[in-house]
Design an enzyme around this catalytic site. Structure first.
Site, PDB file in Angstrom:
ATOM      1  N   SER A 136      34.647  61.573  71.760  1.00  0.00           N
ATOM      2  CA  SER A 136      34.862  61.734  73.202  1.00  0.00           C
ATOM      3  C   SER A 136      35.491  63.111  73.445  1.00  0.00           C
ATOM      4  CB  SER A 136      35.820  60.652  73.699  1.00  0.00           C
ATOM      5  OG  SER A 136      37.111  60.895  73.158  1.00  0.00           O
ATOM      6  N   ASP A 160      30.241  61.408  72.863  1.00  0.00           N
ATOM      7  CA  ASP A 160      30.346  60.199  73.691  1.00  0.00           C
ATOM      8  C   ASP A 160      30.731  60.596  75.114  1.00  0.00           C
ATOM      9  OD1 ASP A 160      30.317  57.478  74.164  1.00  0.00           O
ATOM     10  OD2 ASP A 160      32.395  57.163  73.528  1.00  0.00           O
ATOM     11  N   ASP A 203      26.720  62.090  80.185  1.00  0.00           N
ATOM     12  CA  ASP A 203      27.052  61.023  81.131  1.00  0.00           C
ATOM     13  C   ASP A 203      27.061  61.565  82.557  1.00  0.00           C
ATOM     14  OD1 ASP A 203      28.025  59.012  82.675  1.00  0.00           O
ATOM     15  OD2 ASP A 203      29.816  58.622  81.463  1.00  0.00           O
ATOM     16  N   HIS A 244      27.640  49.865  75.700  1.00  0.00           N
ATOM     17  CA  HIS A 244      29.004  50.403  75.581  1.00  0.00           C
ATOM     18  C   HIS A 244      29.997  49.248  75.686  1.00  0.00           C
ATOM     19  CE1 HIS A 244      28.515  54.912  76.035  1.00  0.00           C
ATOM     20  NE2 HIS A 244      27.276  54.453  76.077  1.00  0.00           N
ATOM     21  N   ASN A 263      28.476  50.402  70.956  1.00  0.00           N
ATOM     22  CA  ASN A 263      29.639  51.290  70.830  1.00  0.00           C
ATOM     23  C   ASN A 263      30.920  50.485  70.686  1.00  0.00           C
ATOM     24  OD1 ASN A 263      27.607  52.996  71.643  1.00  0.00           O
ATOM     25  ND2 ASN A 263      28.775  53.984  73.258  1.00  0.00           N
ATOM     26  N   THR A 284      37.848  50.275  70.900  1.00  0.00           N
ATOM     27  CA  THR A 284      39.140  49.599  71.090  1.00  0.00           C
ATOM     28  C   THR A 284      39.501  48.668  69.927  1.00  0.00           C
ATOM     29  OG1 THR A 284      38.853  49.760  73.457  1.00  0.00           O
ATOM     30  CG2 THR A 284      40.433  48.123  72.692  1.00  0.00           C
TER      31      THR A 284
HETATM   32  P1  13P Z   1      35.312  49.881  73.538  1.00  0.00           P
HETATM   33  O1  13P Z   1      36.512  50.777  73.421  1.00  0.00           O
HETATM   34  O2  13P Z   1      35.483  48.882  74.617  1.00  0.00           O
HETATM   35  O3  13P Z   1      34.928  49.286  72.248  1.00  0.00           O
HETATM   36  O4  13P Z   1      34.099  50.797  74.029  1.00  0.00           O
HETATM   37  C1  13P Z   1      33.693  51.880  73.262  1.00  0.00           C
HETATM   38  C2  13P Z   1      32.643  52.657  73.953  1.00  0.00           C
HETATM   39  O5  13P Z   1      31.853  52.139  74.700  1.00  0.00           O
HETATM   40  C3  13P Z   1      32.570  54.098  73.670  1.00  0.00           C
HETATM   41  O6  13P Z   1      31.608  54.734  74.438  1.00  0.00           O
END
Ligand code: 13P
Length: 288
Positions: free
Chosen positions: A50, A85, A106, A208, A230, A233
């Site tokens: 990211s 990302d 995005d 995602h 993806n 978390t």
């Molecule tokens: P989470 O953090 O909910 O797993 O999502 C990750 C994500 O979608 C990264 O683009």
């Protein structure tokens, strides 16, 4: 082994009805954890960055060099894509110039015409270099890197417009959100997913917010054409919980337990284990 575009991985996943895991890098420890996981599971993997991680880790070039050098040093033989990302236009162009093999632009917060126009310019520049491109329509809800998006449900007509542009894979909001799902979450909208699939034809779709989605919903989503999932978390939580346990057990007070490398080792191991569990769920084990 060089970095590879994610396109061939996703085409195979789409055809054989499994999904490739996309795992967000947070620091150098996560690079190690995910590469070890992919090699142990004999699975292709997408490592993702990211804007916040890029700033923390010294920019796209530092990260692409680091990942490539780790691949060589650790003798990783499975396919690895290095992906942007939720990139802004400028971030994506920079990553294209600095060694990334896959990008996500995005433009989901823009009017669809503007999103299409900018995605098409990214496509032109990325495809010239064999770099795969993910686009997004209908924002994913929740919070990521301080960026808070209200969950949106993608319009299948907009999805088709993106597919017609020639993107390699598409993220479309179907009730998924980044971060922890609230208790009263409605779950994924499978009717919408089926309509999107019908509109876009044989285009791999991306889910995602992969953390915390019940396993049967994940399997159903893959059966309906989701080919990339993806996850961030849950990996972060696994890392933090293992590190917390290290201190609760007083390991930092034993011998050389205070050294940062010793202290970070349980978090790396926990992240690796979680990553392999996700690969098993997604069906990507032994697909390298
Ligand atoms: P989470 O953090 O909910 O797993 O999502 C990750 C994500 O979608 C990264 O683009």
């Amino acid at each position: 082994m060089e970095l590879v575009s994610a396109q061939a991985m996703l085409d195979d996943a789409y055809k054989r009805k499994y999904a490739i895991g996309h795992f967000n890098l947070n620091n150098m420890e996560s690079v190690r954890a995910f590469l070890f996981a992919a090699q142990e599971a004999n699975s292709p993997i997408i490592l993702s960055v990211s804007g916040g991680t890029a700033k923390y880790m010294g920019g796209y070039q530092t990260i692409s060099h680091m990942v490539l050098d780790f691949i060589k040093y650790l003798k990783i033989t499975v396919p690895v894509a290095l992906h942007v990302d939720h990139g802004t236009y400028d971030e994506v162009l920079q990553a294209i110039d600095e060694g990334f093999s896959s990008v996500m632009f995005d433009g989901s917060s823009l009017p669809i015409e503007k999103n299409l126009e900018m995605t098409s310019e990214i496509l032109r520049r990325a495809h010239m270099r064999g770099i795969s491109v993910e686009a997004e329509v209908g924002g994913i809800g929740g919070e990521e890197d301080g960026h808070i998006a209200k969950g949106e449900y993608a319009d299948p007509k907009h999805c088709k417009m993106m597919a017609d542009l020639g993107v390699d894979f598409l993220a479309a909001g179907i009730g998924n959100i980044h971060g922890k799902y609230p208790e009263n979450w409605d779950g994924l909208d499978f009717d919408l997913l089926a309509s999107i699939k019908q509109a876009v034809g044989p285009l791999p779709l991306v889910l995602h917010g992969g953390s915390g989605i019940p396993e049967e919903q994940v399997r159903r989503a893959i059966a309906l054409g989701i080919s990339k999932i993806n996850v961030n978390t849950e990996c972060q939580i696994a890392f933090t919980e293992a590190t917390k346990q290290y201190f609760l057990d007083g390991k930092d007070l034993e011998s050389k337990g205070f050294t940062p490398r010793a202290m970070l080792a349980p978090g790396i191991e926990a992240t690796k284990r979680l990553c392999i569990q996700k690969m098993e769920l997604f069906g990507s084990v032994n697909r390298a």
